[in-house]
Design a protein around this motif. Structure first.
Motif, PDB file in Angstrom:
ATOM      1  N   PHE A  76       0.824  -1.215   0.000  1.00 22.87           N
ATOM      2  CA  PHE A  76       0.000   0.000   0.000  1.00 22.87           C
ATOM      3  C   PHE A  76       0.858   1.264   0.000  1.00 22.87           C
ATOM      4  O   PHE A  76       0.528   2.262  -0.660  1.00 22.87           O
ATOM      5  N   ALA A 102       2.136   1.988  -3.405  1.00 24.30           N
ATOM      6  CA  ALA A 102       1.110   2.628  -4.244  1.00 24.30           C
ATOM      7  C   ALA A 102       1.142   4.145  -4.075  1.00 24.30           C
ATOM      8  O   ALA A 102       0.920   4.892  -5.035  1.00 24.30           O
ATOM      9  N   LEU A 103       1.437   4.597  -2.853  1.00 24.56           N
ATOM     10  CA  LEU A 103       1.549   6.042  -2.621  1.00 24.56           C
ATOM     11  C   LEU A 103       2.755   6.626  -3.342  1.00 24.56           C
ATOM     12  O   LEU A 103       2.693   7.739  -3.864  1.00 24.56           O
ATOM     13  N   LEU A 151       1.743   7.265  -6.800  1.00 29.15           N
ATOM     14  CA  LEU A 151       0.810   8.381  -6.909  1.00 29.15           C
ATOM     15  C   LEU A 151       1.523   9.718  -6.894  1.00 29.15           C
ATOM     16  O   LEU A 151       1.301  10.558  -7.780  1.00 29.15           O
ATOM     17  N   LEU A 171      -3.334  12.816   1.640  1.00 28.91           N
ATOM     18  CA  LEU A 171      -4.093  12.573   0.417  1.00 28.91           C
ATOM     19  C   LEU A 171      -5.216  13.597   0.244  1.00 28.91           C
ATOM     20  O   LEU A 171      -5.454  14.085  -0.869  1.00 28.91           O
ATOM     21  N   PHE A 207      -9.493  10.517  -8.119  1.00 23.86           N
ATOM     22  CA  PHE A 207      -8.705   9.304  -7.896  1.00 23.86           C
ATOM     23  C   PHE A 207      -8.034   9.332  -6.526  1.00 23.86           C
ATOM     24  O   PHE A 207      -8.019   8.331  -5.800  1.00 23.86           O
ATOM     25  N   ILE A 208      -7.482  10.499  -6.142  1.00 25.66           N
ATOM     26  CA  ILE A 208      -6.838  10.631  -4.830  1.00 25.66           C
ATOM     27  C   ILE A 208      -7.852  10.407  -3.715  1.00 25.66           C
ATOM     28  O   ILE A 208      -7.549   9.779  -2.692  1.00 25.66           O
ATOM     29  N   ILE A 267     -10.422   8.500  -3.766  1.00 27.60           N
ATOM     30  CA  ILE A 267     -10.675   7.049  -3.670  1.00 27.60           C
ATOM     31  C   ILE A 267      -9.538   6.367  -2.906  1.00 27.60           C
ATOM     32  O   ILE A 267      -9.778   5.499  -2.048  1.00 27.60           O
ATOM     33  N   ILE A 268      -8.292   6.766  -3.185  1.00 28.30           N
ATOM     34  CA  ILE A 268      -7.139   6.187  -2.479  1.00 28.30           C
ATOM     35  C   ILE A 268      -7.223   6.502  -0.979  1.00 28.30           C
ATOM     36  O   ILE A 268      -6.939   5.642  -0.129  1.00 28.30           O
ATOM     37  N   ILE A 279      -9.629   4.188   0.614  1.00 26.62           N
ATOM     38  CA  ILE A 279      -9.058   2.847   0.768  1.00 26.62           C
ATOM     39  C   ILE A 279      -8.166   2.795   2.006  1.00 26.62           C
ATOM     40  O   ILE A 279      -8.229   1.838   2.795  1.00 26.62           O
ATOM     41  N   PHE A 280      -7.337   3.831   2.206  1.00 27.45           N
ATOM     42  CA  PHE A 280      -6.434   3.845   3.349  1.00 27.45           C
ATOM     43  C   PHE A 280      -7.180   3.955   4.674  1.00 27.45           C
ATOM     44  O   PHE A 280      -6.641   3.611   5.728  1.00 27.45           O
TER      45      PHE A 280
END
Length: 435
Positions: free
Chosen positions: A12, A15-16, A19, A80, A199-200, A202-203, A206-207
């Motif tokens: 995870f 993934a950052l 981004l 984020l 999109f950010i 959504i991330i 998720i976090f």
């Protein structure tokens, strides 16, 4: 169970890295466009990076303090959310063509990335043994480079695709044509960044559900006096300053450098180059602007960094990381000298090759500088991330030298940056041999 949790957290966090790499370089795509829209000099366009990377200087240490109070998970969500807000500010900035709002948007976006940088870089180094910290950080940074490799192509496609009119050309248009042109210009910036903001968000959501393991039970003291007495950390911080400044300068002005080499027509008339550009430019190489045609090839600069980090992740497990760093720093210097000496496509590919040698510099310098700090890593990370301000200082200086002299003279500043990194690498290599 601990190993499994570490692997999940690593995925995870990586993934950052992707981004913020993607967004940071997408910002570079706006610089040549803003230069034409607002009739900016190279120095003034370099001030865009000053706003972006200035946030790291002002907010890295405060970010460390915030993280110590709210924890990594909430800190990541805060970072984020701040990034999403920065992207949303590009909407009114493009609508009203107000450069100050653009600068505020850049600063806000960078503020969110700063929080993520301060949290993620040291976190990755402690998700396993200290001796493999450089390898892990290089692997995470490789996905950061994947984002930076994709961004220029998308920037060329969505942001640089059409030709920007000069102020003089706009003034001769009638009022209806001017309004139509401004709407089209605004949309070219607004739509990509609205999509990124979504999109950010959504991330961040998720976090909210991700369980990040605690890597230390010791509460951070936020006392920076101890780590400031560590000479290796301070020298490493200077290395981060030089590296980020050099990399951002090259990435920000590469499109202009290619235009200065008159490469747009060369790309259009060279079969191989035309084919590469044609893969990305939907309107065709002939119809696209010169900026878009040459801007496509900036992707290879960042792709080189991605490939180099995957290779570096392996090399730093079998060789002294400082030794690998010295080789890559020397390679960057040689490629710049080759580009200065040559012209045309060879000069272009030489400067693009610097991206490969840039690859391992940030994670390797970062991990070398943090080595031996133990539970003071958070404070060390705050200092190192503060020196990302090199991306705010060196690009305007590079732009000033270009305005005053030419690109070749400005490259001397970049060579000096890599020369310092070479010194830092040799110092650490010698230190490891002695110990």
């Amino acid at each position: 169970m601990k190993t499994k949790n570490y692997k999940t957290a690593f995925i995870f966090l990586t993934a950052l890295f992707f981004l913020w790499g993607f967004i940071t370089v997408l910002v570079d795509s706006l610089i040549p466009r803003l230069r034409e829209v607002f009739d900016l000099t190279y120095f003034q366009s370099g001030m865009v990076q000053f706003a972006f990377f200035g946030a790291f200087f002002l907010l890295s240490i405060p970010s460390g303090y915030i993280l110590s109070k709210i924890g990594y998970k909430k800190g990541i969500i805060l970072g984020l959310s701040t990034m999403a807000l920065g992207c949303l500010l590009f909407y009114p900035a493009a609508s009203y063509r107000i450069f100050g709002i653009f600068m505020l948007g850049y600063f806000t976006l960078a503020a969110g990335i700063t929080i993520l940088q301060v949290a993620a870089n040291p976190y990755v180094t402690v998700l396993g043994p200290e001796e493999t910290a450089s390898s892990r950080l290089n692997l995470s940074q490789a996905f950061n480079s994947l984002g930076t490799a994709i961004a220029p192509a998308l920037g060329a496609l969505f942001i640089l695709q059409d030709r920007v009119k000069s102020t003089a050309e706009i003034q001769v248009l009638d009022s209806i044509s001017q309004k139509t042109y401004y709407i089209a210009e605004a949309s070219a910036v607004q739509l990509p960044f609205l999509g990124i903001a979504a999109f950010i968000a959504i991330i961040a959501l998720i976090f909210f559900f991700v369980d990040l393991p605690k890597v230390s039970d010791k509460e951070a003291s936020n006392d920076y006096r101890k780590v400031l007495k560590n000479p290796n950390l301070i020298l490493g911080a200077i290395g981060i300053f030089c590296y980020v400044g050099a990399e951002v300068s090259l990435g920000s002005y590469m499109v202009n450098y290619f235009l200065n080499l008159d490469l747009a027509e060369t790309v259009r008339t060279t079969s191989f180059m035309r084919t590469i550009a044609g893969w990305i430019l939907t309107s065709g190489v002939t119809a696209s602007s010169d900026m878009a045609v040459v801007g496509v090839f900036v992707s290879f600069y960042w792709t080189g960094a991605m490939v180099g980090r995957f290779i570096g992740s392996y090399l730093t497990t079998i060789f002294n990381p400082a030794r690998v760093l010295s080789f890559f720093a020397l390679g960057a210097i040689v490629m710049i000298l080759v580009s200065i000496t040559l012209v045309g496509l060879p000069a272009m590919w030489a400067i693009i090759a610097v991206g490969f040698f840039n690859s391992i510099m940030f994670p390797t310098i970062f991990s070398l500088a943090l080595k031996g700090l133990g539970d003071d890593r958070a404070q060390g990370s705050g200092i190192l991330c503060t020196m990302i301000v090199g991306g705010a200082i060196i690009p305007p200086a590079y732009g000033f030298l270009t305005d005053s002299f030419n690109f070749n003279i400005a490259f001397i500043l970049i060579i000096c940056c890599y020369a310092y990194i070479l010194f830092y690498a040799f110092r650490n290599k010698r230190k490891m041999v002695l110990t």
